[in-house]
Design a protein around this motif. Structure first.
Motif, PDB file in Angstrom:
ATOM      1  N   GLU A 313       0.844  -1.205   0.000  1.00 26.92           N
ATOM      2  CA  GLU A 313       0.000   0.000   0.000  1.00 26.92           C
ATOM      3  C   GLU A 313       0.880   1.256   0.000  1.00 26.92           C
ATOM      4  O   GLU A 313       0.595   2.226  -0.708  1.00 26.92           O
ATOM      5  CB  GLU A 313      -0.919  -0.011   1.231  1.00 26.92           C
ATOM      6  N   ILE A 316       2.126   1.762  -3.418  1.00 30.15           N
ATOM      7  CA  ILE A 316       1.094   2.320  -4.316  1.00 30.15           C
ATOM      8  C   ILE A 316       0.928   3.815  -4.057  1.00 30.15           C
ATOM      9  O   ILE A 316       0.894   4.629  -4.975  1.00 30.15           O
ATOM     10  CB  ILE A 316      -0.264   1.593  -4.104  1.00 30.15           C
ATOM     11  N   ARG A 317       0.868   4.155  -2.775  1.00 32.26           N
ATOM     12  CA  ARG A 317       0.691   5.572  -2.422  1.00 32.26           C
ATOM     13  C   ARG A 317       1.853   6.405  -2.951  1.00 32.26           C
ATOM     14  O   ARG A 317       1.668   7.513  -3.455  1.00 32.26           O
ATOM     15  CB  ARG A 317       0.560   5.738  -0.897  1.00 32.26           C
ATOM     16  N   LYS A 318       3.063   5.864  -2.833  1.00 33.82           N
ATOM     17  CA  LYS A 318       4.219   6.609  -3.335  1.00 33.82           C
ATOM     18  C   LYS A 318       4.185   6.679  -4.860  1.00 33.82           C
ATOM     19  O   LYS A 318       4.568   7.689  -5.450  1.00 33.82           O
ATOM     20  CB  LYS A 318       5.515   5.957  -2.854  1.00 33.82           C
ATOM     21  N   ALA A 319       3.728   5.597  -5.504  1.00 34.26           N
ATOM     22  CA  ALA A 319       3.671   5.582  -6.967  1.00 34.26           C
ATOM     23  C   ALA A 319       2.703   6.641  -7.491  1.00 34.26           C
ATOM     24  O   ALA A 319       2.914   7.198  -8.562  1.00 34.26           O
ATOM     25  CB  ALA A 319       3.254   4.208  -7.453  1.00 34.26           C
ATOM     26  N   VAL A 320       1.633   6.911  -6.724  1.00 32.27           N
ATOM     27  CA  VAL A 320       0.681   7.917  -7.200  1.00 32.27           C
ATOM     28  C   VAL A 320       1.026   9.322  -6.702  1.00 32.27           C
ATOM     29  O   VAL A 320       0.257  10.252  -6.898  1.00 32.27           O
ATOM     30  CB  VAL A 320      -0.783   7.564  -6.841  1.00 32.27           C
ATOM     31  N   GLY A 321       2.162   9.466  -6.048  1.00 31.63           N
ATOM     32  CA  GLY A 321       2.643  10.811  -5.746  1.00 31.63           C
ATOM     33  C   GLY A 321       2.773  11.204  -4.289  1.00 31.63           C
ATOM     34  O   GLY A 321       3.019  12.373  -3.995  1.00 31.63           O
ATOM     35  N   ALA A 322       2.608  10.241  -3.361  1.00 36.23           N
ATOM     36  CA  ALA A 322       2.757  10.611  -1.945  1.00 36.23           C
ATOM     37  C   ALA A 322       4.231  10.882  -1.644  1.00 36.23           C
ATOM     38  O   ALA A 322       5.101  10.115  -2.071  1.00 36.23           O
ATOM     39  CB  ALA A 322       2.250   9.489  -1.057  1.00 36.23           C
ATOM     40  N   THR A 323       4.494  11.963  -0.931  1.00 39.47           N
ATOM     41  CA  THR A 323       5.880  12.250  -0.533  1.00 39.47           C
ATOM     42  C   THR A 323       6.188  11.485   0.759  1.00 39.47           C
ATOM     43  O   THR A 323       5.271  10.999   1.429  1.00 39.47           O
ATOM     44  CB  THR A 323       6.085  13.756  -0.277  1.00 39.47           C
ATOM     45  N   ASN A 324       7.468  11.420   1.102  1.00 37.64           N
ATOM     46  CA  ASN A 324       7.865  10.738   2.341  1.00 37.64           C
ATOM     47  C   ASN A 324       7.141  11.348   3.535  1.00 37.64           C
ATOM     48  O   ASN A 324       6.700  10.652   4.442  1.00 37.64           O
ATOM     49  CB  ASN A 324       9.377  10.872   2.566  1.00 37.64           C
ATOM     50  N   GLN A 326       4.278  12.885   3.628  1.00 37.06           N
ATOM     51  CA  GLN A 326       2.852  12.543   3.674  1.00 37.06           C
ATOM     52  C   GLN A 326       2.632  11.129   4.214  1.00 37.06           C
ATOM     53  O   GLN A 326       1.692  10.891   4.972  1.00 37.06           O
ATOM     54  CB  GLN A 326       2.235  12.689   2.272  1.00 37.06           C
ATOM     55  N   ILE A 327       3.524  10.213   3.853  1.00 39.73           N
ATOM     56  CA  ILE A 327       3.426   8.844   4.388  1.00 39.73           C
ATOM     57  C   ILE A 327       3.717   8.860   5.894  1.00 39.73           C
ATOM     58  O   ILE A 327       3.035   8.217   6.682  1.00 39.73           O
ATOM     59  CB  ILE A 327       4.416   7.900   3.653  1.00 39.73           C
ATOM     60  N   GLN A 330       0.782  10.180   7.734  1.00 37.93           N
ATOM     61  CA  GLN A 330      -0.324   9.215   7.723  1.00 37.93           C
ATOM     62  C   GLN A 330      -0.162   8.178   8.841  1.00 37.93           C
ATOM     63  O   GLN A 330      -1.085   7.955   9.634  1.00 37.93           O
ATOM     64  CB  GLN A 330      -0.355   8.502   6.370  1.00 37.93           C
ATOM     65  N   HIS A 398      11.565   2.599  -0.076  1.00 36.90           N
ATOM     66  CA  HIS A 398      11.764   2.995  -1.463  1.00 36.90           C
ATOM     67  C   HIS A 398      10.540   2.554  -2.252  1.00 36.90           C
ATOM     68  O   HIS A 398      10.061   1.434  -2.081  1.00 36.90           O
ATOM     69  CB  HIS A 398      13.029   2.316  -2.002  1.00 36.90           C
ATOM     70  N   PRO A 399      10.002   3.420  -3.130  1.00 32.81           N
ATOM     71  CA  PRO A 399       8.745   3.078  -3.791  1.00 32.81           C
ATOM     72  C   PRO A 399       8.774   1.730  -4.511  1.00 32.81           C
ATOM     73  O   PRO A 399       7.844   0.934  -4.362  1.00 32.81           O
ATOM     74  CB  PRO A 399       8.524   4.217  -4.786  1.00 32.81           C
TER      75      PRO A 399
ATOM     76  N   LEU B  56      10.091   5.635 -10.322  1.00 32.09           N
ATOM     77  CA  LEU B  56       9.949   4.745  -9.164  1.00 32.09           C
ATOM     78  C   LEU B  56      11.310   4.184  -8.779  1.00 32.09           C
ATOM     79  O   LEU B  56      11.513   3.739  -7.663  1.00 32.09           O
ATOM     80  CB  LEU B  56       9.007   3.582  -9.500  1.00 32.09           C
ATOM     81  N   ALA B  80       8.594  12.543  -6.154  1.00 28.28           N
ATOM     82  CA  ALA B  80       7.198  12.206  -5.795  1.00 28.28           C
ATOM     83  C   ALA B  80       6.245  13.215  -6.429  1.00 28.28           C
ATOM     84  O   ALA B  80       5.190  12.845  -6.945  1.00 28.28           O
ATOM     85  CB  ALA B  80       7.036  12.197  -4.283  1.00 28.28           C
ATOM     86  N   ARG B  83       5.938  12.440 -10.077  1.00 28.78           N
ATOM     87  CA  ARG B  83       5.073  11.264 -10.259  1.00 28.78           C
ATOM     88  C   ARG B  83       3.607  11.665 -10.125  1.00 28.78           C
ATOM     89  O   ARG B  83       2.740  11.196 -10.855  1.00 28.78           O
ATOM     90  CB  ARG B  83       5.378  10.201  -9.193  1.00 28.78           C
ATOM     91  N   ARG B  84       3.365  12.564  -9.154  1.00 30.75           N
ATOM     92  CA  ARG B  84       1.996  12.975  -8.885  1.00 30.75           C
ATOM     93  C   ARG B  84       1.412  13.800 -10.039  1.00 30.75           C
ATOM     94  O   ARG B  84       0.286  13.599 -10.450  1.00 30.75           O
ATOM     95  CB  ARG B  84       1.994  13.809  -7.595  1.00 30.75           C
ATOM     96  N   TYR B 112      -3.024  13.834  -2.344  1.00 30.51           N
ATOM     97  CA  TYR B 112      -1.643  14.268  -2.120  1.00 30.51           C
ATOM     98  C   TYR B 112      -1.350  15.627  -2.747  1.00 30.51           C
ATOM     99  O   TYR B 112      -0.259  16.151  -2.624  1.00 30.51           O
ATOM    100  CB  TYR B 112      -0.681  13.187  -2.627  1.00 30.51           C
TER     101      TYR B 112
END
Lengths: 405, 291
Positions: A313, A316-324, A326-327, A330, A398-399, B56, B80, B83-84, B112
């Motif tokens: 998960e 996936i979140r990082k792949a769609v653009g979450a920064t470190n 933001q994770i 969370q 790492h993503p 990635l 990131a 990517r976003r 995000y």
């Protein structure tokens, strides 16, 4: 922004309800224990201090053992409370001879058992004392009277309301006998219920006490005394300081120069009791706080497991653009929500325990805003401390490694 | 200026004796609006290439320019954000978050960007309408068919209007019907001007591509420009007329699959139908010029 994270954290925690509940349980138990213990301590303190305040400013207490030491009398010797009573019948007799004292009131602990024809009680205080006790301690009777000077040598007893209820099934026990150490005493009065706890100024819960005259109290145990304290009051036109000075000099003389007693004025007594209760509360509270620590470690453990389970998960979140960051936030919010919710439920549990104590015991715990604020701060602190490591672990993944997991 | 430019990009995995060379000085240039299909045998580095283009993963050596700017050496937070905002991913195994419904999964990239929940749900709903699964927006991924999940994944990839859409075997797990639906969707996006990079093993899917790139042993060995609607010749000859593994191959420890590169097949074609640019030839020519 934080609202979003908190909502997401709640949604995430709801997906594994059992795990969330069990993790929170550690914090709930920890917070409720600490809050309950602190509130019990606060309650005891307010009860005892209320009692002491009711004593009146001129009542002076003489206790066995050297309870205070140091140049200003600020150092309390807790172990002195455990010493055998150095006060004797001779001290009472000598003090009574002093012209500067109006009242000399011994508080002699006789035994912890008393019986009627119907029942026996083994967890009460049988106290031998003088007729001035009601005036000095502000006690009053519900039925009958307190014994007076004329009955000072008679075998009569005044009983507390709890003793009356347990020993006699009838409403009015006046005239019945109560057996103390094999000797019968006639019940002459029943005290009104008082809000006294276990630890009171006279070290007695008067709701569960049998009060008998001082002279017979000595006789039934073969002339021995176990004086918990002697209460004195200065005579008219005598200052409390003068009375203390006289009493001190007299006792020092009878004790052959050994100061194994403590004479306390009202404010000193307040300070002493405050110190004792604070020390006890801090000590027991610290032990309870260990369970909070264990709860925190539980949160950390579960959060770490959660991070491992949800590695994909995170990917996936990082792949769609979450920064470190933001994770990090969370997972941090999840830990914080877990501990805060645990803290909140812990406070609720403590309130329930508080109600139970008030209903079923003579204790009167006090939950004040300081205790609640302290609990909130502690739980938030635990959330922050124990969520940081798992959140950092999640953020640093790492993503591509996370996606492959 | 090319939208994507890879210059002699290499990627090593592991260390010491266990080092694997996944990409070996690969060069690639993709213009805006292209639909590039990437083909090659398993283990040739297609996915690694996609991961590097999608930020990635980072290359061990070489240079990666995204819209003319170096992208490989950026900090993780800057990557990131790229990517976003600029890249949309479609994976073979969908990669939707199972605890979120389709709408929440689709709206995730917008969260995000700091968009309010109401706005992002509205926008996600619009995108799901576009991919044809709006009526399933409150379903959990486990309640959808493979094709529907992949369409949700495409919706998620598109929600930030990225300049590049990277699809790593998007139909690899789908039946022929769902594959067609997904590919039509990608073709539609291509017609709207999106740049699409797609890894596939299916030569039929090269019909949708404007260019096919063939990879082997971590490098781009062939490129073929194709007309939309036609199967790439190299793919057709290599993958639809499969060679059998010969006894010689067995001795050498390889299989026909490991040799699925159309170099020989393309050479045999009549010259008229060939629209081939061979990267190897280009590199040789460059070297000659240098000399």
């Amino acid at each position: 922004m934080w609202t979003g994270y908190i909502k997401a954290a709640i949604a995430s925690l709801r997906t594994s309800r059992w795990r969330t509940t069990l993790t929170m349980l550690g914090i709930v138990i920890g917070v409720s224990s600490v809050v309950t213990i602190v509130s019990l301590g606060e309650g005891l303190k307010s009860q005892v201090l209320g009692q002491i305040n009711r004593l009146g400013p001129d009542v002076i207490t003489i206790r066995p053992g050297k309870l205070v030491s140091g140049p200003d009398g600020n150092s309390f010797n807790l172990l002195a409370l455990l010493s055998t009573s150095a006060l004797s019948d001779n001290d009472v007799a000598t003090l009574k001879k002093l012209g500067s004292l109006q009242t000399v009131l011994p508080v002699n602990f006789v035994t912890s058992s008393a019986a009627s024809t119907e029942a026996e009680l083994n967890n009460i205080s049988v106290i031998g004392t003088g007729p001035q006790l009601p005036q000095t301690l502000g006690l009053s009777t519900n039925l009958g009277d307190f014994f007076d000077d004329r009955a000072a040598n008679e075998k009569v007893a005044i009983i507390g309301p709890d003793v009356a209820a347990k020993l006699y099934s009838i409403i009015n026990p006046i005239g019945h006998t109560v057996a103390v150490a094999g000797q019968d005493f006639i019940v002459r009065g029943v005290l009104n219920p008082s809000s006294t706890g276990l630890l009171v100024a006279a070290q007695t819960d008067f709701n569960s006490a049998v009060l008998i005259p001082y002279e017979p109290s000595k006789e039934i145990v073969g002339g021995k005394t176990n004086l918990l304290q002697i209460l004195i009051q200065p005579g008219p036109n005598v200052s409390p300081d003068q009375a203390i000075k006289d009493a001190h000099a007299t006792l020092l003389k009878t004790h052959e120069g050994v100061e194994d007693f403590t004479i306390l004025k009202q404010h000193q007594l307040l300070k002493l009791v405050n110190g004792v209760i604070n020390s006890a509360t801090t000590f027991i509270g610290s032990i309870a706080a260990i369970s909070l620590l264990v709860g925190g470690v539980g949160i950390m453990n579960i959060m770490l497991a959660s991070v491992s389970e949800r590695t994909r998960e995170i990917g996936i979140r990082k792949a769609v653009g979450a920064t470190n960051r933001q994770i990090l936030v969370q997972f941090f919010s999840e830990g914080l929500v877990l501990s805060s919710l645990g803290g909140f439920l812990g406070i609720l549990a403590a309130l329930l325990v508080n109600v139970a104590f008030r209903l079923y015991t003579s204790l009167d715990p006090v939950i004040n805003w300081t205790v609640i604020s302290l609990a909130i701060v502690i739980t938030i602190g635990i959330g922050i401390i124990f969520s940081t490591a798992p959140a950092l672990k999640a953020a640093r993944k790492h993503p591509i490694d996370a996606l492959r997991a | 200026m090319a939208l994507i430019e890879l210059r002699e990009v290499s990627k090593l995995f592991g260390f010491g004796d266990a080092t694997t060379l996944a990409l070996d000085e690969a060069n690639l240039s993709v213009e805006k609006g292209e639909f590039v299909a990437i083909m090659g045998p398993s283990g040739c580095g297609k996915t690694t290439l996609m991961n590097i283009i999608g930020l990635l993963d980072s290359p061990t050596h070489g240079e990666y320019l995204l819209a003319g700017k170096p992208a490989a050496g950026l900090k993780s937070n800057q990557q990131a954000k790229l990517r976003r905002d600029q890249i949309g991913f479609v994976f073979q195994f969908y990669n939707l978050i199972p605890t979120m419904n389709v709408l929440e999964n689709t709206a995730l990239p917008l969260a995000y960007r700091g968009m309010t929940p109401v706005r992002r749900m509205k926008r996600a709903s619009d995108i799901l309408e576009r991919v044809g699964i709006r009526e399933r927006e409150y379903y959990m991924p486990k309640h959808l068919s493979g094709g529907q999940i992949q369409r949700a994944a495409i919706a998620r990839a598109l929600i930030n209007s990225p300049s590049i859409l990277i699809a790593d075997e998007p139909t690899g797990n789908l039946d022929s019907h769902d594959s067609k639906v997904v590919m039509e969707l990608l073709a539609d996006l291509h017609r709207q001007g999106n740049t699409i990079l797609m890894v596939t093993h299916n030569p039929e899917l090269t019909r949708y591509a404007s260019r096919v790139i063939y990879m082997k042993d971590g490098t781009v060995v062939e490129e073929e420009e194709t007309d939309i609607g036609d199967i790439a010749q190299g793919a057709l000859l290599t993958y639809l007329r499969r060679r059998k593994t010969t006894p010689m191959d067995v001795v050498a420890g390889v299989s026909a699959l490991m040799k699925d590169v159309p170099d020989k097949a393309l050479k045999d074609l009549p010259k008229k139908s060939r629209k081939v640019k061979t990267t190897r030839r280009r590199r040789t020519a460059k070297r000659k010029v240098r000399r």
